[in-house]
Structure formats: C-alpha cells, structure tokens
Design a protein around this motif. Structure first.
Motif, PDB file in Angstrom:
ATOM      1  N   GLY A  16       0.798  -1.209   0.000  1.00  0.00           N
ATOM      2  CA  GLY A  16       0.000   0.000   0.000  1.00  0.00           C
ATOM      3  C   GLY A  16       0.833   1.261   0.000  1.00  0.00           C
ATOM      4  O   GLY A  16       2.071   1.216  -0.075  1.00  0.00           O
ATOM      5  N   SER A  17       0.133   2.391   0.099  1.00  0.00           N
ATOM      6  CA  SER A  17       0.788   3.698   0.036  1.00  0.00           C
ATOM      7  C   SER A  17       0.303   4.608   1.151  1.00  0.00           C
ATOM      8  O   SER A  17      -0.833   4.486   1.628  1.00  0.00           O
ATOM      9  CB  SER A  17       0.490   4.381  -1.310  1.00  0.00           C
ATOM     10  N   ARG A  19       1.053   9.002   2.324  1.00  0.00           N
ATOM     11  CA  ARG A  19       1.779  10.244   2.112  1.00  0.00           C
ATOM     12  C   ARG A  19       1.903  10.964   3.451  1.00  0.00           C
ATOM     13  O   ARG A  19       0.889  11.333   4.057  1.00  0.00           O
ATOM     14  CB  ARG A  19       1.097  11.149   1.090  1.00  0.00           C
ATOM     15  N   ARG A  67      10.817   3.696  -4.275  1.00  0.00           N
ATOM     16  CA  ARG A  67       9.497   3.499  -3.666  1.00  0.00           C
ATOM     17  C   ARG A  67       9.004   4.774  -2.983  1.00  0.00           C
ATOM     18  O   ARG A  67       7.804   5.030  -2.961  1.00  0.00           O
ATOM     19  CB  ARG A  67       9.564   2.371  -2.623  1.00  0.00           C
ATOM     20  N   PHE A  68       9.907   5.553  -2.422  1.00  0.00           N
ATOM     21  CA  PHE A  68       9.548   6.777  -1.716  1.00  0.00           C
ATOM     22  C   PHE A  68       9.943   7.978  -2.563  1.00  0.00           C
ATOM     23  O   PHE A  68      10.954   7.949  -3.273  1.00  0.00           O
ATOM     24  CB  PHE A  68      10.280   6.874  -0.378  1.00  0.00           C
ATOM     25  N   THR A  69       9.149   9.042  -2.452  1.00  0.00           N
ATOM     26  CA  THR A  69       9.451  10.292  -3.133  1.00  0.00           C
ATOM     27  C   THR A  69       9.268  11.455  -2.172  1.00  0.00           C
ATOM     28  O   THR A  69       8.194  11.609  -1.592  1.00  0.00           O
ATOM     29  CB  THR A  69       8.543  10.497  -4.352  1.00  0.00           C
ATOM     30  N   GLN A  82       6.016  10.752  -0.077  1.00  0.00           N
ATOM     31  CA  GLN A  82       5.105   9.783  -0.679  1.00  0.00           C
ATOM     32  C   GLN A  82       5.744   8.414  -0.592  1.00  0.00           C
ATOM     33  O   GLN A  82       6.847   8.209  -1.104  1.00  0.00           O
ATOM     34  CB  GLN A  82       4.832  10.150  -2.140  1.00  0.00           C
ATOM     35  N   ASN A  84       5.282   4.489  -1.448  1.00  0.00           N
ATOM     36  CA  ASN A  84       4.567   3.476  -2.216  1.00  0.00           C
ATOM     37  C   ASN A  84       5.201   2.110  -1.983  1.00  0.00           C
ATOM     38  O   ASN A  84       6.325   2.005  -1.499  1.00  0.00           O
ATOM     39  CB  ASN A  84       4.601   3.820  -3.701  1.00  0.00           C
ATOM     40  N   SER A  85       4.475   1.068  -2.368  1.00  0.00           N
ATOM     41  CA  SER A  85       4.974  -0.299  -2.240  1.00  0.00           C
ATOM     42  C   SER A  85       5.527  -0.560  -0.847  1.00  0.00           C
ATOM     43  O   SER A  85       6.631  -1.098  -0.685  1.00  0.00           O
ATOM     44  CB  SER A  85       6.060  -0.565  -3.300  1.00  0.00           C
TER      45      SER A  85
END
Length: 125
Positions: A16-17, A19, A67-69, A82, A84-85
């Motif tokens: 999942g994700s 933020r 995976r992260f931003t 953010q 993700n995964s």
C-alpha cells in the motif's frame, strides 16, 4: 514558536501507500534542507530521505529508493514523503527534521536543528 508537525501516518497493508506531511510553523522552510528519519522499535533512528532547500536535490536511503518520493511546497511551508509499495520493514515512527546550518542534505541526525514529534507508520503483512 518553532515547530514541525508530521501527519499522514497510519496502518496500511503491504504494498500500500501513504503520504506523510511535515508542516512548519514559526519559521519558513524555504531556507532549510529537510530530511525524514525513522525509528523502528529496538532500533536506532535512521535517515530515510532528504530534500535541499530549493528542492533541486533529493536523496534516498537504498532500501526506499524507487518506492519513496520526497517533495516540498515552500508556498505551503510543507514537505511531503510519498511512500509506495510499503513493506512490513518500513514500520516505524517517522520524523521530519530541518537543517538550519545549510541548505544541502546531510544524513546525520546531529546535522538537524528542529524535529517533529513523529508519526507512526505500520505496515501489515
């Protein structure tokens, strides 16, 4: 009063994700490099990601790269992460930190002057 406040943590399933947000009050983030750190139970705090004051430079710890931003909106005085995964091993309390002694990223926690209270991220398998 100088303050950083994280939000956006929670419980999510593997894959999942989420933020995360880091909002500043009492000072302007424009001139600060901002980093995210995390601390899992029984482990030391570790650096996760960083963004320079201009947003022109970002860096990531190897396990989260791709995976992260990290991003920032200086107009909103906020930095985001953010994620993700997500994996169970990402479970930790996540902290944002502001570096007042320079505008570029550093990975050492001692480089940062202001810290938030943390937000819990829990990833279930």
């Amino acid at each position: 009063q100088v303050q950083l406040v994280e939000s956006g943590g929670g419980l999510v399933q593997s894959g999942g994700s989420l933020r995360l947000s880091c909002a500043a009050s009492g000072f302007t983030l424009n001139y600060y490099a901002i980093a995210w750190f995390r601390q899992a139970p029984g482990k030391e705090r570790e650096w996760v990601s960083c963004i320079s004051s201009s947003g022109g430079m970002t860096s990531y710890e190897d396990s989260v790269r791709g995976r992260f931003t990290i991003s920032r909106d200086n107009a909103k005085n906020t930095v985001y992460l953010q994620m993700n995964s997500l994996r169970p091993e990402d479970t930790a309390v996540y902290y944002c930190a502001a570096r007042g002694r320079g505008t570029i990223c550093k990975t050492g926690s001692y480089e940062y002057d202001y810290w938030g209270q943390g937000t819990q991220v829990t990833v279930s398998s």
